[in-house]
Design a protein around this motif. Structure first.
Motif, mmCIF file in Angstrom:
data_model
loop_
_atom_site.group_PDB
_atom_site.id
_atom_site.type_symbol
_atom_site.label_atom_id
_atom_site.label_comp_id
_atom_site.label_asym_id
_atom_site.label_seq_id
_atom_site.Cartn_x
_atom_site.Cartn_y
_atom_site.Cartn_z
ATOM 1 N N SER A 1 41.356 33.026 10.441
ATOM 2 C CA SER A 1 40.366 33.555 10.653
ATOM 3 C C SER A 1 40.198 34.660 9.371
ATOM 4 O O SER A 1 41.100 35.240 9.174
ATOM 5 C CB SER A 1 40.207 34.078 12.044
ATOM 6 N N HIS B 1 39.429 33.341 20.846
ATOM 7 C CA HIS B 1 40.263 34.239 19.999
ATOM 8 C C HIS B 1 41.202 35.205 20.568
ATOM 9 O O HIS B 1 40.745 35.669 21.769
ATOM 10 C CB HIS B 1 39.093 35.047 19.431
ATOM 11 N N THR C 1 44.007 29.242 19.191
ATOM 12 C CA THR C 1 43.386 30.439 19.065
ATOM 13 C C THR C 1 43.248 30.751 17.627
ATOM 14 O O THR C 1 43.603 29.757 16.860
ATOM 15 C CB THR C 1 44.426 31.643 19.561
ATOM 16 N N ALA C 2 42.698 31.793 17.210
ATOM 17 C CA ALA C 2 42.446 31.967 15.813
ATOM 18 C C ALA C 2 42.539 33.749 15.643
ATOM 19 O O ALA C 2 41.961 34.410 16.508
ATOM 20 C CB ALA C 2 40.967 31.574 15.329
ATOM 21 N N GLN D 1 38.146 21.899 12.728
ATOM 22 C CA GLN D 1 39.529 22.066 12.567
ATOM 23 C C GLN D 1 40.522 22.268 13.937
ATOM 24 O O GLN D 1 41.573 22.361 13.923
ATOM 25 C CB GLN D 1 39.251 23.781 12.190
ATOM 26 N N THR E 1 47.397 27.944 16.042
ATOM 27 C CA THR E 1 46.761 28.940 15.369
ATOM 28 C C THR E 1 45.838 28.605 14.319
ATOM 29 O O THR E 1 46.306 27.986 13.279
ATOM 30 C CB THR E 1 47.561 30.198 14.844
ATOM 31 N N LEU E 2 44.628 28.798 14.304
ATOM 32 C CA LEU E 2 43.526 28.631 13.253
ATOM 33 C C LEU E 2 43.325 30.001 12.380
ATOM 34 O O LEU E 2 43.572 30.954 12.998
ATOM 35 C CB LEU E 2 42.187 28.228 13.799
ATOM 36 N N PHE F 1 35.216 29.244 15.415
ATOM 37 C CA PHE F 1 35.892 27.875 15.662
ATOM 38 C C PHE F 1 35.060 26.868 15.196
ATOM 39 O O PHE F 1 33.888 26.861 15.469
ATOM 40 C CB PHE F 1 36.225 27.514 17.152
#
Length: 285
Positions: free
Chosen positions: A72, A9, A47-48, A104, A69-70, A100
């Motif tokens: 959050s 993150h 990252t997220a 995903q 980018t995920l 995470f």
């Protein structure tokens, strides 16, 4: 093929020192991306963070970083308070991010996957097991020892360590984290304990006292270099590891890579925020 893929993150950090109070992006993911921005290797960040902080990722991309980018629910928010001794800090967590999820994760093939969990639930152990089948796993153990109690960060031993560490090739801990996870105060004993669990390279950072690396039955002493000033120690361990892995994937030996990482960390502590110099200006002391 990616040389290094960092997973973790991006945080929002409030950094309080005797000299100033500053707000800035942070976390292993952020410090890694900034340190390796001008590196002569292929690097990718996964990252997220919350939608309202996507500008941080946009800025990294504009600088040249490859970022996946995920989503959050929010961005993790840390408050780091330092006294005159920058080897130690008090931490509070004012907001937490979504963990995470293995399902995903993007399909990324890398030589080394560096995992930078910030809190105990950030990265599921199933992801470590999955990645270890694709490449070498490098882990900063700090997040698995950090638990939040009334917004304060408290450290506890990692219950799953015996199950997970055989899947970890390279492990980084500071001396306090080493003591929490091994029960040993002696650095060499703690490093050997972690190696006996299956870790190939154990790195113990000692702040202003340098670091120790244990691999192949040999202890390598990495000196601490004298900074021009001590301004902000946040992210020094991440900067060190970025430099270390950078040189290891290029084939340098443990001592050379450790001294390179220590040099970058020394440069970083002299200013607030992440390491920003180009490789041309970096020479191992």
């Amino acid at each position: 093929m990616i040389d290094i893929c960092a997973i973790g993150h991006i945080s929002l950090d409030e950094v309080i020192t005797p000299l100033s109070v500053k707000h800035m992006p942070g976390g292993t993911a952020f410090y890694f991306a900034k340190t390796l921005l001008h590196a002569d290797i292929n690097f990718k960040l996964v990252t997220a963070l919350g939608l309202q902080e996507y500008q941080v990722v946009d800025d990294l991309r504009q600088e040249g970083s490859s970022v996946y980018t995920l989503p959050s629910k929010s961005t993790v928010y840390f408050q780091n308070k330092y006294s005159d001794d920058q080897n130690h800090r008090q931490q509070r967590v004012l907001r937490q991010a979504s963990p995470f999820a293995v399902a995903q994760m993007p399909a990324v093939n890398a030589k080394v996957y560096h995992l930078g969990p910030l809190l105990a639930n950030d990265i599921p152990i199933e992801l470590i097991e999955n990645l270890s089948k694709k490449g070498s796993v490098s882990l900063d153990i700090q997040g698995y020892l950090r638990h939040v109690w009334h917004n304060k960060v408290v450290y506890r031993d990692w219950a799953d360590k015996k199950k997970v560490l055989p899947n970890v090739s390279i492990l980084k801990a500071n001396d306090h984290e080493m003591e929490v996870v091994t029960g040993r105060k002696n650095v060499k004993e703690g490093a050997a304990y972690l190696a006996d669990m299956g870790v190939r390279e154990v790195i113990i950072t000692l702040g202003s006292k340098g670091s120790l690396i244990y691999t192949g039955g040999i202890f390598y002493t990495i000196p601490a270099f004298k900074p021009t000033a001590v301004v902000d120690a946040t992210g020094c361990g991440d900067t060190y590891m970025a430099g270390y892995l950078w040189k290891r994937v290029q084939g340098q030996d443990v001592q050379e890579a450790g001294e390179f990482g220590a040099t970058l960390a020394t440069r970083k502590v002299s200013s607030s925020g992440p390491y920003t110099e180009t490789p041309v200006s970096v020479q191992v002391k």
